[in-house]
Design a protein around this motif. Structure first.
Motif, mmCIF file in Angstrom:
data_model
loop_
_atom_site.group_PDB
_atom_site.id
_atom_site.type_symbol
_atom_site.label_atom_id
_atom_site.label_comp_id
_atom_site.label_asym_id
_atom_site.label_seq_id
_atom_site.Cartn_x
_atom_site.Cartn_y
_atom_site.Cartn_z
ATOM 1 N N ARG A 111 0.723 1.432 -9.531
ATOM 2 C CA ARG A 111 1.868 1.093 -10.372
ATOM 3 C C ARG A 111 2.188 -0.396 -10.257
ATOM 4 N NH1 ARG A 111 7.971 3.354 -9.392
ATOM 5 N NH2 ARG A 111 7.611 2.222 -7.425
ATOM 6 N N LEU A 112 2.590 -0.995 -11.383
ATOM 7 C CA LEU A 112 3.174 -2.329 -11.395
ATOM 8 C C LEU A 112 4.662 -2.190 -11.681
ATOM 9 C CD1 LEU A 112 0.640 -4.534 -13.425
ATOM 10 C CD2 LEU A 112 0.766 -4.187 -10.954
ATOM 11 N N LEU A 113 5.483 -2.848 -10.876
ATOM 12 C CA LEU A 113 6.928 -2.854 -11.081
ATOM 13 C C LEU A 113 7.324 -4.296 -11.373
ATOM 14 C CD1 LEU A 113 9.449 -0.999 -10.958
ATOM 15 C CD2 LEU A 113 9.714 -1.688 -8.562
ATOM 16 N N ILE A 114 7.944 -4.528 -12.539
ATOM 17 C CA ILE A 114 8.279 -5.892 -12.931
ATOM 18 C C ILE A 114 9.774 -6.022 -13.189
ATOM 19 C CG2 ILE A 114 6.000 -6.291 -13.932
ATOM 20 C CD1 ILE A 114 7.192 -5.942 -16.697
ATOM 21 N N GLY A 115 10.291 -7.239 -13.070
ATOM 22 C CA GLY A 115 11.707 -7.483 -13.323
ATOM 23 C C GLY A 115 11.992 -8.973 -13.373
ATOM 24 N N ASP A 116 13.149 -9.333 -13.924
ATOM 25 C CA ASP A 116 13.562 -10.737 -14.047
ATOM 26 C C ASP A 116 14.904 -10.934 -13.351
ATOM 27 O OD1 ASP A 116 14.295 -13.286 -14.728
ATOM 28 O OD2 ASP A 116 14.552 -12.888 -16.850
ATOM 29 N N PRO A 117 14.880 -11.452 -12.121
ATOM 30 C CA PRO A 117 16.147 -11.742 -11.441
ATOM 31 C C PRO A 117 16.767 -13.010 -11.983
ATOM 32 C CG PRO A 117 14.349 -12.494 -10.103
ATOM 33 C CD PRO A 117 13.724 -11.839 -11.307
ATOM 34 N N LYS A 118 18.048 -13.167 -11.784
ATOM 35 C CA LYS A 118 18.749 -14.340 -12.294
ATOM 36 C C LYS A 118 18.898 -15.360 -11.172
ATOM 37 C CE LYS A 118 21.318 -11.602 -15.660
ATOM 38 N NZ LYS A 118 22.656 -11.176 -16.131
ATOM 39 N N PHE A 119 18.167 -16.470 -11.277
ATOM 40 C CA PHE A 119 18.290 -17.538 -10.296
ATOM 41 C C PHE A 119 17.715 -18.815 -10.883
ATOM 42 C CE2 PHE A 119 13.985 -18.372 -8.849
ATOM 43 C CZ PHE A 119 13.312 -17.294 -9.363
ATOM 44 N N ARG A 120 17.888 -19.926 -10.178
ATOM 45 C CA ARG A 120 17.349 -21.218 -10.569
ATOM 46 C C ARG A 120 16.356 -21.670 -9.508
ATOM 47 N NH1 ARG A 120 22.790 -19.492 -11.199
ATOM 48 N NH2 ARG A 120 23.618 -20.289 -13.152
ATOM 49 N N ILE A 121 15.657 -22.751 -9.780
ATOM 50 C CA ILE A 121 14.683 -23.256 -8.814
ATOM 51 C C ILE A 121 14.682 -24.773 -8.833
ATOM 52 C CG2 ILE A 121 12.662 -23.356 -10.348
ATOM 53 C CD1 ILE A 121 11.068 -22.097 -8.025
ATOM 54 N N HIS A 122 14.151 -25.350 -7.787
ATOM 55 C CA HIS A 122 14.165 -26.800 -7.639
ATOM 56 C C HIS A 122 13.545 -27.485 -8.852
ATOM 57 C CE1 HIS A 122 13.101 -30.764 -5.950
ATOM 58 N NE2 HIS A 122 14.126 -30.547 -5.159
ATOM 59 N N GLU A 123 14.137 -28.586 -9.265
ATOM 60 C CA GLU A 123 13.727 -29.231 -10.508
ATOM 61 C C GLU A 123 12.299 -29.763 -10.486
ATOM 62 O OE1 GLU A 123 15.995 -32.114 -7.895
ATOM 63 O OE2 GLU A 123 16.243 -30.076 -8.648
ATOM 64 N N LYS A 153 0.831 -1.205 0.000
ATOM 65 C CA LYS A 153 0.000 0.000 0.000
ATOM 66 C C LYS A 153 0.865 1.254 0.000
ATOM 67 C CE LYS A 153 -0.550 0.306 5.031
ATOM 68 N NZ LYS A 153 -1.519 0.488 6.129
ATOM 69 N N HIS A 154 2.203 1.071 -0.015
ATOM 70 C CA HIS A 154 3.135 2.201 -0.060
ATOM 71 C C HIS A 154 4.066 2.029 -1.261
ATOM 72 C CE1 HIS A 154 1.755 3.432 3.864
ATOM 73 N NE2 HIS A 154 2.106 2.273 4.395
ATOM 74 N N SER A 155 4.057 2.964 -2.168
ATOM 75 C CA SER A 155 4.833 2.827 -3.404
ATOM 76 C C SER A 155 6.330 2.735 -3.135
ATOM 77 C CB SER A 155 4.547 4.010 -4.342
ATOM 78 O OG SER A 155 4.891 5.242 -3.714
ATOM 79 N N TYR A 156 6.800 3.345 -2.037
ATOM 80 C CA TYR A 156 8.242 3.328 -1.766
ATOM 81 C C TYR A 156 8.740 1.947 -1.344
ATOM 82 C CZ TYR A 156 6.439 4.099 3.001
ATOM 83 O OH TYR A 156 5.741 4.011 4.182
ATOM 84 N N ASN A 157 7.818 1.023 -1.060
ATOM 85 C CA ASN A 157 8.222 -0.338 -0.692
ATOM 86 C C ASN A 157 8.516 -1.223 -1.899
ATOM 87 O OD1 ASN A 157 8.046 0.014 2.074
ATOM 88 N ND2 ASN A 157 5.924 -0.661 2.197
ATOM 89 N N GLN A 158 8.115 -0.793 -3.087
ATOM 90 C CA GLN A 158 8.185 -1.687 -4.237
ATOM 91 C C GLN A 158 9.614 -2.081 -4.603
ATOM 92 O OE1 GLN A 158 5.275 0.557 -6.913
ATOM 93 N NE2 GLN A 158 4.829 -1.588 -7.399
ATOM 94 N N LYS A 159 10.517 -1.132 -4.608
ATOM 95 C CA LYS A 159 11.890 -1.453 -5.004
ATOM 96 C C LYS A 159 12.539 -2.408 -4.013
ATOM 97 C CE LYS A 159 12.778 2.670 -7.761
ATOM 98 N NZ LYS A 159 13.653 3.859 -7.990
ATOM 99 N N SER A 160 12.276 -2.203 -2.723
ATOM 100 C CA SER A 160 12.846 -3.115 -1.731
ATOM 101 C C SER A 160 12.222 -4.502 -1.857
ATOM 102 C CB SER A 160 12.636 -2.569 -0.316
ATOM 103 O OG SER A 160 11.261 -2.442 -0.005
#
Length: 364
Positions: free
Chosen positions: A201-213, A157-164
């Motif tokens: 606002r929607l904030l989107i991004g693609d971090p680099k990681f893997r996940i369990h098979e 509910k607070h836009s300043y939290n999105q980046k964190s």
């Protein structure tokens, strides 16, 4: 003043467009064409109808049942009382309790993430489901057209939290880097919805990681389908069947074997049948958002919107009867997604039907 039925239908079918930003720390990979549908969102924004968002939230945030009588929150009733339909921006009413709004932010994040995944990556509803487990992981997995997709849904509910939120999602996944497994889509979606008409606002991004098979193993499709329809049964008020299917999914997760015994049918007294275009649906008519006498949601009874509700309509939430019968026989493989998402406005009625066979009806 309560909304008239005509005003409610207008609000439900209003198109909102939310601004979208791609987070610079987690940009969409240039060499991945599967992300192409998202690249123009910062210019166009993300457009949706209120009723489809409420339908998604109702289905996808329905809690997995703890008992045969454990009902789900009727989200559509709640949101029609706390959203500001008079504002040009999609936002909450100014006097919504802060604690209640905080809890709903997470549901909003899930709703927007699921809508985005379905609209832009064409992931069928029954192949888009949360990933089980207590270890650090992304929230959801999806599969469509040969793409393996994982999603992290955040809401605030607070836009300043999105980046964190995005940064935290990236950091908590770093332990997967040691695994030699990549997915086609690895997307974070953070949503901010405020009050007083503030710009969302929607904030989107693609971090680099893997996940369990397991997430995309051969066996996982059936498991995630079981989990999806557990939530749909909860959404429809078929709580006994939902609990039985949920237990089956837990056993399947451990053994990989489809159980021979059937899913237990529901015995709820308030279940009704609704027919539309010669298709029958099984579900429940309700006029309040909280299940009665539920120990699980006792802390929410203080938010009583039934006395001064802005909603004059009853709401039906259900599932196709033939789909339900196949679920009872453990024949989920016979349930397809050959339907298209469908929205219809008629006199005294406004409904939406999703390709998974779930239905939501607003009626006078």
């Amino acid at each position: 003043m309560p909304l008239t039925n005509a005003q409610l239908r207008t609000a439900l079918n209003k198109l909102y467009t939310i601004p979208v930003e791609i987070y610079t720390t987690a940009p969409l990979p240039i060499n991945k064409t599967c992300y192409d549908p998202l690249r123009n969102l910062p210019q166009t924004g993300f457009t949706f109808k209120v009723k489809e968002l409420l339908h998604v939230i109702g289905c996808k945030t329905a809690a997995l049942p703890m008992s045969q009588k454990d009902e789900a929150i009727r989200s559509a009733h709640l949101y029609t009382n706390i959203l500001d339909f008079s504002s040009n921006n999609f936002s909450y009413l100014v006097d919504v309790d802060s604690d209640l709004q905080t809890s709903r932010s997470n549901e909003m994040g899930i709703g927007f993430m699921c809508l985005l995944a379905n609209k832009y990556f064409k992931i069928p509803w029954d192949k888009l489901e949360s990933i089980p487990g207590k270890e650090t992981r992304f929230d959801y997995r999806g599969k469509s057209n040969g793409l393996n997709c994982i999603f992290e849904a955040k809401g605030t509910k607070h836009s300043y939290n999105q980046k964190s939120q995005v940064e935290d999602s990236i950091r908590k996944k770093e332990h997967y880097h040691a695994q030699n497994h990549f997915n086609d889509i690895e997307l974070i979606v953070s949503s901010f919805i405020g009050a007083q008409g503030s710009s969302p606002r929607l904030l989107i991004g693609d971090p680099k990681f893997r996940i369990h098979e397991y997430t995309f193993s051969k066996e996982s499709n059936y498991f995630f389908k079981m989990r999806h329809y557990t939530r749909v049964l909860q959404f429809a008020g078929l709580t006994s069947a939902a609990y039985s299917l949920y237990n089956n999914s837990r056993k399947y997760f451990k053994t990989g074997e489809i159980l021979s015994e059937n899913v237990k049918s529901t015995n709820e007294n308030e279940i009704s049948e609704y027919e539309f275009n010669d298709i029958k649906f099984l579900g429940m008519w309700t006029n309040n958002w909280l299940p009665e006498k539920s120990k699980r949601y006792q802390n929410l009874y203080k938010y009583d919107y039934s006395k001064n509700s802005l909603l004059n309509s009853r709401i039906f939430q259900g599932i196709r009867t033939d789909y339900y019968e196949n679920i009872l026989r453990n024949k989920l493989d016979l349930i397809g997604t050959n339907l298209k998402d469908f929205h219809k406005i008629k006199e005294n009625m406004d409904l939406s039907i999703f390709s998974d066979g779930s239905i939501q009806v607003f009626s006078d």
